[in-house]
Design an enzyme around this catalytic site. Structure first.
Site, short mmCIF file in Angstrom:
data_model
loop_
_atom_site.label_atom_id
_atom_site.label_comp_id
_atom_site.label_asym_id
_atom_site.label_seq_id
_atom_site.Cartn_x
_atom_site.Cartn_y
_atom_site.Cartn_z
N GLU A 107 22.22 -0.93 -0.73
CA GLU A 107 23.60 -0.69 -0.07
C GLU A 107 24.73 -0.55 -1.14
O GLU A 107 25.39 0.59 -1.61
CB GLU A 107 24.24 -1.49 0.89
CG GLU A 107 23.40 -0.83 2.39
CD GLU A 107 22.00 -1.33 2.40
OE1 GLU A 107 21.61 -2.17 1.55
OE2 GLU A 107 21.34 -0.79 3.06
N HIS A 151 22.31 -6.15 13.23
CA HIS A 151 22.15 -4.90 13.32
C HIS A 151 22.89 -4.26 14.56
O HIS A 151 22.53 -3.09 15.07
CB HIS A 151 20.65 -4.31 13.49
CG HIS A 151 19.73 -4.79 12.40
ND1 HIS A 151 19.21 -6.26 12.13
CD2 HIS A 151 19.19 -3.97 11.60
CE1 HIS A 151 18.45 -6.12 11.31
NE2 HIS A 151 18.42 -4.83 10.78
N PHE A 185 24.99 -3.48 7.19
CA PHE A 185 24.49 -3.45 5.67
C PHE A 185 26.08 -3.15 4.80
O PHE A 185 25.78 -3.22 3.69
CB PHE A 185 23.51 -2.54 5.22
CG PHE A 185 22.17 -3.04 6.42
CD1 PHE A 185 22.19 -4.06 7.19
CD2 PHE A 185 21.31 -2.03 6.63
CE1 PHE A 185 20.90 -4.27 7.93
CE2 PHE A 185 20.18 -2.13 7.45
CZ PHE A 185 20.18 -3.25 8.03
N GLU A 197 19.08 5.55 2.42
CA GLU A 197 17.66 5.17 2.88
C GLU A 197 16.91 6.22 3.82
O GLU A 197 17.60 6.24 4.88
CB GLU A 197 17.66 3.51 3.20
CG GLU A 197 18.26 2.65 2.01
CD GLU A 197 18.95 1.50 2.58
OE1 GLU A 197 18.55 1.17 3.89
OE2 GLU A 197 19.47 0.76 1.78
N PHE A 254 22.54 0.77 8.96
CA PHE A 254 23.30 0.08 10.02
C PHE A 254 24.45 -0.34 9.45
O PHE A 254 24.50 -0.81 8.22
CB PHE A 254 22.57 -1.44 10.61
CG PHE A 254 21.36 -0.96 11.22
CD1 PHE A 254 21.40 -0.92 12.82
CD2 PHE A 254 19.97 -0.51 10.74
CE1 PHE A 254 20.35 -0.74 13.59
CE2 PHE A 254 19.00 -0.11 11.54
CZ PHE A 254 19.14 -0.33 12.74
#
Lengths: 442, 328
Positions: free
Chosen positions: B60, B129, B86, B29, B83
């Site tokens: 993901e 995160h 994810f 991404e 991150f």
């Protein structure tokens, strides 16, 4: 019914008290809470107060006698009561629960009359605590009382079966034949640390600490090597044979191998590893060089375990590559790298320096061109390897001179096992294989 | 040797491998024009074009699934998960597909992919995160887990990871991106599964990884001035574990402290201690083995609480002092 006067229990592991004095006589009126008996345990002297008001009667244990705790020692009669109505004292514990008394709260209550909360009953069943032995802190036995009792029970009942000690201290103690029970532990809660374990069982005071556990066997090993080398130097008839070998083929073979290793991201192969591989091959063809001299016989050994003499900060150590003839060059190189690191870190194990059958000592990196070495008994030979020196040599029958990387090797052999010709034949094979490594494939 | 940042070292590894091998490509991404959430792939779109620096939708599961598929048909994808948190959305393609394919097809299929993921706390990014989920990844046979602590290691290990025939999870700590270190220009590799003794010592072994290596090293250097000799073992690869190095070090020092940022319960510190306990190093232990790990809480947003939730240098220092003084 007369009220039993029960001797309270003051300590968890207490069974008896000594009655030192009765402050009241039989037939005297006593008031609840009034001191009646003077007692002594092995810890304290104390007064026991009357659990109830009434007439003191039926004293079972007199002054200077030992009385069992939690048992009846006398009775208290209310007006009109007689001793005959009292339960026999040898029935043991006698109920007091129907007249709960703060003064006697250390006394125990019997099963049928235990006053306990339902939760306390459940917890006592779960924990296997005999409820009749639990002392209530208030009017009823509570869960907290049961749990406290269980904790106490653990403390008292569990015997101290072993001395607290770290695993390192245990293995050191076993090694040195020291009983941990004789050692004063310096760790938390008296735990014996490695440094607390004395060197020898005979030494009574703690010995000056030798803190690093991992180096102890090494020191011993190192010491033994020194002793054995001295013995070897004095008692073994050494013969020495020196050869010079052209290392160009070996060097270029090693270079090609290392280029490949580099591409694969694998560690490169050292000269010593390369040499060890070739020596292992030569030893398979000359078993007398891989032999052990015993008092009445020479043993030609099956396993080929080459020791590599390695310089470390405080001397020399010889880690061993076991079964080297079964290993590929990459494995030898990895093994050697590992052993060398361990040696430098002082972390070799006894097994890693044991059972060598042949030794290579390489001082080439120090610019030494040639030297002799002492055989490491019971081995029968040692190879002393010098450094590569580029120098002019005659390379063919036409007396052509070329510059080649030359290396000296000196074989030291035990003449009792190895004849000069045996040693020479071994060296000849070694030279052949170093000058044309493809021979070892044959 | 030039000094570059950890971020640049990761980028250099990817750029060099993409120049060398045309089957290597990036997907993730915002990795193209934007250069990735942490700027790791900045400039790569311009050099390699959108075919090889592929922007993906926010999925993901899609990213890792596509990477696994591409790897099975001969490509060497590098997937970026923005991150680490994810990765949980992609556990199915990662753990059930990528990790299993080589085994289930009897070696006829391999999955040479790398999934890069920034993990860890310290940026005020809160509970979703900031996690360190290495222990979850380590529990699955078939994938390797790498967590470099220095720019030098990051480049050498990433090149090895890209060339490895197995799926490799490459965990980069966010706070390390700006850390500088000497990195050679050009190709070099560091083998996976080999730990590195970053600071040799004799009094206590600290086994750690990632950001905690940097913190432990600072403590080791400080304590060395007082004569406390700390050996810092950087695992570098969490799976497969370099048990040899761990065992040898504990045999030498007799004491083991494991430090990681991931929460304590179920964290990999327990695995390290089990390895030691099962090995011959057990007989050399001269104190209980200890763990210093993240608190068992989601990472807080408040920066003071966030710092308190994971081991800091003074925590490591206090623990080492206590262990060396036989306080436990």
């Amino acid at each position: 019914m007369p009220t039993p006067f029960i001797m309270p229990k003051m300590d968890m592991d207490q069974e008896y008290v000594t009655i030192t004095n009765w402050l009241k006589k039989e037939g005297e009126w006593i008031n609840k809470g009034e001191p009646v008996i003077e007692v002594e345990t092995d810890k304290i002297a104390s007064e026991i107060e009357a659990p109830e008001s009434g007439i003191l009667a039926g004293i079972l244990y007199h002054a200077n006698e030992e009385a069992p705790v939690t048992k009846v020692v006398a009775y208290i009669l209310k007006e009109g009561e007689t001793l005959e109505s009292a339960p026999s004292s040898d029935q043991g514990k006698t109920p007091v629960a129907q007249t709960p008394s703060q003064d006697l709260n250390q006394a125990e209550t019997s099963k049928q009359d235990v006053s306990a909360t339902p939760l306390a009953k459940k917890v006592s069943a779960d924990l296997g605590v005999p409820l009749d032995q639990v002392t209530p802190s208030g009017s009823k036995v509570t869960r907290r009382d049961v749990e406290a009792f269980a904790d106490n029970m653990k403390e008292v009942v569990t015997p101290r079966v072993c001395v607290p000690a770290t695993p390192a201290a245990r293995s050191l103690a076993a090694q040195r034949g020291v009983s941990l029970e004789d050692v004063v532990g310096s760790g938390p809660r008296g735990r014996v640390q490695a440094k607390d374990v004395p060197m020898k069982a005979a030494v009574s005071e703690p010995v000056a600490p030798e803190p690093v556990a991992a180096t102890i066997p090494l020191v011993g090993k190192r010491k033994r090597i020194a002793e054995r080398l001295t013995a070897s130097y004095q008692s073994t008839p050494h013969i020495y044979l020196t050869v010079e070998v052209d290392m160009s083929a070996a060097e270029s073979a090693r270079k090609r191998i290392n280029q490949m290793a580099d591409k694969k991201g694998q560690p490169t192969v050292s000269m010593t590893a390369f040499l060890a591989k070739i020596v292992a091959w030569a030893l398979t063809r000359h078993p007398k060089l891989n032999a052990s001299l015993q008092t009445d016989r020479i043993e030609l050994l099956e396993a080929i375990n080459i020791g590599i003499a390695t310089a470390i900060d405080d001397g020399l150590i010889v880690p061993v590559i076991h079964g080297i003839d079964k290993l590929g060059l990459r494995e030898i190189s990895e093994c050697l790298g590992y052993l060398t690191r361990q040696a430098r870190n002082g972390a070799l194990t006894a097994a890693e320096v044991a059972e060598g059958t042949f030794t290579i000592s390489n001082l080439g990196m120090y610019g030494i061109s040639s030297f002799t070495a002492i055989i490491n008994p019971p081995q029968s030979a040692i190879l002393a390897v010098g450094g590569l020196v580029r120098k002019p040599v005659v390379i063919d029958e036409n007396d052509t001179i070329a510059v080649r990387p030359m290396m000296n090797m000196t074989l030291g052999a035990d003449h009792r096992v190895v004849d000069g010709a045996d040693a020479a034949a071994f060296l000849a094979d070694l030279v052949k294989a170093l000058e044309a490594p493809e021979f070892i494939l044959y | 040797m030039p000094e570059i940042t950890y971020r640049e070292a990761v980028r250099d590894a990817m750029v060099e491998e993409m120049r060398r091998d045309e089957t290597v490509f990036l997907l993730g991404e915002d990795i193209g024009t934007y250069g990735g959430a942490f700027g790791v792939s900045a400039g790569m779109l311009a050099e390699f074009g959108p075919e090889r620096v592929r922007e993906t939708p926010i999925s993901e599961l899609g990213i890792v699934g596509a990477a696994a598929g591409a790897a099975m048909v001969g490509m060497k994808p590098i997937a970026e998960i923005m991150f680490m948190d994810f990765i949980l959305l992609a556990l199915e393609p990662l753990m059930n597909q990528a990790a299993k394919a080589r085994y289930m097809f009897g070696g006829k299929a391999t999955v040479p992919m790398v999934v890069r993921m920034p993990g860890g706390s310290g940026t005020g990014a809160a509970a979703q995160h900031s996690q360190s989920l290495e222990s979850i990844l380590m529990h699955i046979p078939g994938i390797k887990v790498v967590a470099p602590s220095t720019p030098y290691d990051a480049k050498g290990l990433l090149i090895s990871a890209i060339r490895d025939r197995n799926p490799v999870c490459f965990v980069e700590h966010k706070l390390l991106y700006k850390v500088k270190g000497e990195v050679p220009t050009g190709e070099y590799t560091i083998p996976l599964g080999v730990a590195d003794i970053k600071h040799a010592g004799t009094d206590i072994t600290v086994v750690t990884s990632g950001i905690m290596v940097q913190k432990s090293l600072a403590v080791a250097q400080k304590l060395s001035q007082e004569g406390i000799s700390v050996e810092v073992v950087d695992l570098r690869t969490l799976r497969p574990l370099d048990t040899k190095t761990i065992i040898a070090s504990v045999k030498k020092t007799g004491k083991l402290l494991v430090v990681h940022e991931a929460v304590k319960t179920g964290g990999w510190a327990g695995e390290i201690m089990a390895v030691v306990s099962e090995s011959e190093a057990f007989d050399h232990l001269d104190a209980p083995m200890r763990r210093l790990a993240g608190k068992d809480v989601p990472i807080p947003y408040n920066r003071f609480l966030e710092a308190a939730a994971v081991p800091q240098e003074n925590d490591i220092e206090a623990e080492i002092r206590a262990m060396v003084a036989n306080k436990y």
